[in-house]
Scaffold this motif. Structure first.
Motif, PDB file in Angstrom:
ATOM      1  N   ILE A 116     -28.399  72.245  40.753  1.00 29.11           N
ATOM      2  CA  ILE A 116     -28.458  73.673  41.080  1.00 29.11           C
ATOM      3  C   ILE A 116     -28.780  74.500  39.846  1.00 29.11           C
ATOM      4  O   ILE A 116     -29.668  75.361  39.869  1.00 29.11           O
ATOM      5  CB  ILE A 116     -27.119  74.130  41.698  1.00 29.11           C
ATOM      6  N   VAL A 117     -28.059  74.238  38.767  1.00 26.57           N
ATOM      7  CA  VAL A 117     -28.231  75.027  37.544  1.00 26.57           C
ATOM      8  C   VAL A 117     -29.617  74.815  36.931  1.00 26.57           C
ATOM      9  O   VAL A 117     -30.341  75.773  36.644  1.00 26.57           O
ATOM     10  CB  VAL A 117     -27.129  74.685  36.517  1.00 26.57           C
ATOM     11  N   LEU A 118     -29.996  73.538  36.744  1.00 30.71           N
ATOM     12  CA  LEU A 118     -31.300  73.252  36.135  1.00 30.71           C
ATOM     13  C   LEU A 118     -32.452  73.653  37.058  1.00 30.71           C
ATOM     14  O   LEU A 118     -33.513  74.071  36.593  1.00 30.71           O
ATOM     15  CB  LEU A 118     -31.398  71.767  35.793  1.00 30.71           C
ATOM     16  N   GLY A 119     -32.236  73.519  38.364  1.00 30.37           N
ATOM     17  CA  GLY A 119     -33.286  73.873  39.309  1.00 30.37           C
ATOM     18  C   GLY A 119     -33.634  75.349  39.288  1.00 30.37           C
ATOM     19  O   GLY A 119     -34.768  75.731  39.602  1.00 30.37           O
ATOM     20  N   THR A 120     -32.657  76.193  38.932  1.00 36.29           N
ATOM     21  CA  THR A 120     -32.907  77.641  38.866  1.00 36.29           C
ATOM     22  C   THR A 120     -33.293  78.111  37.459  1.00 36.29           C
ATOM     23  O   THR A 120     -33.791  79.214  37.297  1.00 36.29           O
ATOM     24  CB  THR A 120     -31.657  78.415  39.312  1.00 36.29           C
ATOM     25  N   MET A 121     -33.059  77.262  36.451  1.00 35.55           N
ATOM     26  CA  MET A 121     -33.332  77.664  35.065  1.00 35.55           C
ATOM     27  C   MET A 121     -34.662  77.150  34.537  1.00 35.55           C
ATOM     28  O   MET A 121     -35.232  77.727  33.599  1.00 35.55           O
ATOM     29  CB  MET A 121     -32.199  77.176  34.146  1.00 35.55           C
ATOM     30  N   THR A 122     -35.140  76.062  35.100  1.00 31.46           N
ATOM     31  CA  THR A 122     -36.361  75.471  34.572  1.00 31.46           C
ATOM     32  C   THR A 122     -37.202  74.864  35.686  1.00 31.46           C
ATOM     33  O   THR A 122     -36.681  74.525  36.744  1.00 31.46           O
ATOM     34  CB  THR A 122     -36.030  74.374  33.535  1.00 31.46           C
ATOM     35  N   GLU A 123     -38.478  74.745  35.420  1.00 33.18           N
ATOM     36  CA  GLU A 123     -39.386  74.088  36.363  1.00 33.18           C
ATOM     37  C   GLU A 123     -39.806  72.721  35.835  1.00 33.18           C
ATOM     38  O   GLU A 123     -40.731  72.108  36.365  1.00 33.18           O
ATOM     39  CB  GLU A 123     -40.617  74.964  36.598  1.00 33.18           C
ATOM     40  N   ASP A 124     -39.135  72.272  34.792  1.00 40.06           N
ATOM     41  CA  ASP A 124     -39.421  70.961  34.217  1.00 40.06           C
ATOM     42  C   ASP A 124     -39.016  69.877  35.223  1.00 40.06           C
ATOM     43  O   ASP A 124     -37.842  69.683  35.504  1.00 40.06           O
ATOM     44  CB  ASP A 124     -38.637  70.791  32.911  1.00 40.06           C
TER      45      ASP A 124
END
Length: 319
Positions: A116-124
């Protein structure tokens, strides 16, 4: 009272349907139905079987004027006796098991946080893929803990499902330990509930401030962390409390509740498996993990209502 009425009375007293009684006697349901409607009379072998199953004498079944008498040999050989040693072993196992189940549940709740966190913070895509792998690893560890505990717990499952008697002073010991735990139980339940209520504050604040997606993702992550802690505390407290209720056959473990639990276990397992499948399918399909968690409180709220309907349906069929 005639034989047909006695069969109906004893069958219902044991909480069996016509199909269950027929299975125990090795006959068809139609045969039991005919006996209960006086359409036919069971043979001597079936009378003897029913005498043992019901725990009554054959004279009681066959003679109208005789009152019900317990079959002492049946009671002595069939009643489960719980010793002091077995009671202490069960309580210790449940205490250890409460930590295992609570931690496994917390892992399931925490598993989507990185995604959830990485999915909203980065498109990597690499980071998102890593977070997905991390989710699966945590779920796999949780499943291992659940299965491991379930296998160890199997040896004591009869105490939660069957009616039993305790040896001298076992009930007194259990009541004393439950009374000592009462204050800790109330405190932990209160803390767990308060944490679950307060967990929504981060998401409310981000909604009010109209924060961007990255902040919203972090707020959902914080929500799940707080919920995992609250649920962990609730499970530990609940399992320890239920272990005392089990040995005292009180609360959810009375004779009547055990009767219903036997009949609704299959439904409960299927219901929660379906919810898990819906949650994962919806989450992966929409990739909206910060919202799909809502399925759990909704499913929990619906469970009691649906379970009540299932009980009514079963009760109607038995009548």
């Amino acid at each position: 009272m005639i034989l047909a009425d006695k069969i109906i009375e004893e069958r219902k007293k044991n909480g069996w349907s016509q199909e269950e009684l027929a299975s125990k006697l090795g006959v068809s349901r139609q045969a039991v139905s005919k006996w209960e409607s006086s359409g036919s009379i069971p043979d001597l072998q079936r009378i003897l079987q029913m005498s043992e199953l019901f725990g009554v004498t054959t004279d009681y079944l066959l003679k109208d004027e005789i009152e019900e008498e317990p079959l002492n040999e049946y009671v002595e050989t069939k009643t489960i006796k719980v010793s002091m040693e077995e009671a202490n072993q069960y309580l210790d196992m449940k205490s250890r098991g409460s930590r295992i189940v609570a931690n496994a549940t917390s892992l399931c709740i925490l598993s989507p946080v990185p995604l959830i966190v990485l999915g909203t913070m980065t498109e990597d895509h690499a980071l998102v893929a890593f977070s997905l792998v991390f989710l699966l690893i945590l779920v796999a560890i949780a499943v291992y803990l659940f299965v491991n505990y379930g296998i160890r717990d199997a040896s004591m499952q009869h105490l939660e499902k069957e009616i039993f008697e305790t040896e001298y002073d076992v009930s007194g010991m259990v009541r004393e330990r439950r009374n000592q735990y009462e204050s800790a139980y109330i405190r932990n339940i209160a803390i767990g509930v308060v944490l679950c209520i307060l967990s929504v504050i981060p998401t409310i604040m981000t909604g009010v401030m109209e924060a961007d997606d990255s902040i919203s993702g972090i707020s959902v992550g914080i929500l799940l962390v707080i919920v995992s802690i609250g649920v962990n505390i609730l499970i530990r407290a609940g399992m320890i409390k239920s272990s005392y209720d089990t040995l005292l056959q009180e609360g959810e473990y009375t004779k009547e509740e055990k009767h219903w639990k036997k009949k609704t276990d299959a439904f409960s397992g299927a219901y929660w498996c379906l919810i898990v499948a819906l949650y994962l399918g919806w989450s992966f399909w929409t990739n909206n993990w910060k919202f799909t968690w809502i399925i759990w409180p909704v499913a929990g709220g619906l469970y009691a209502a649906v379970l009540g309907m299932v009980k009514m349906t079963i009760d109607g069929r038995e009548k």
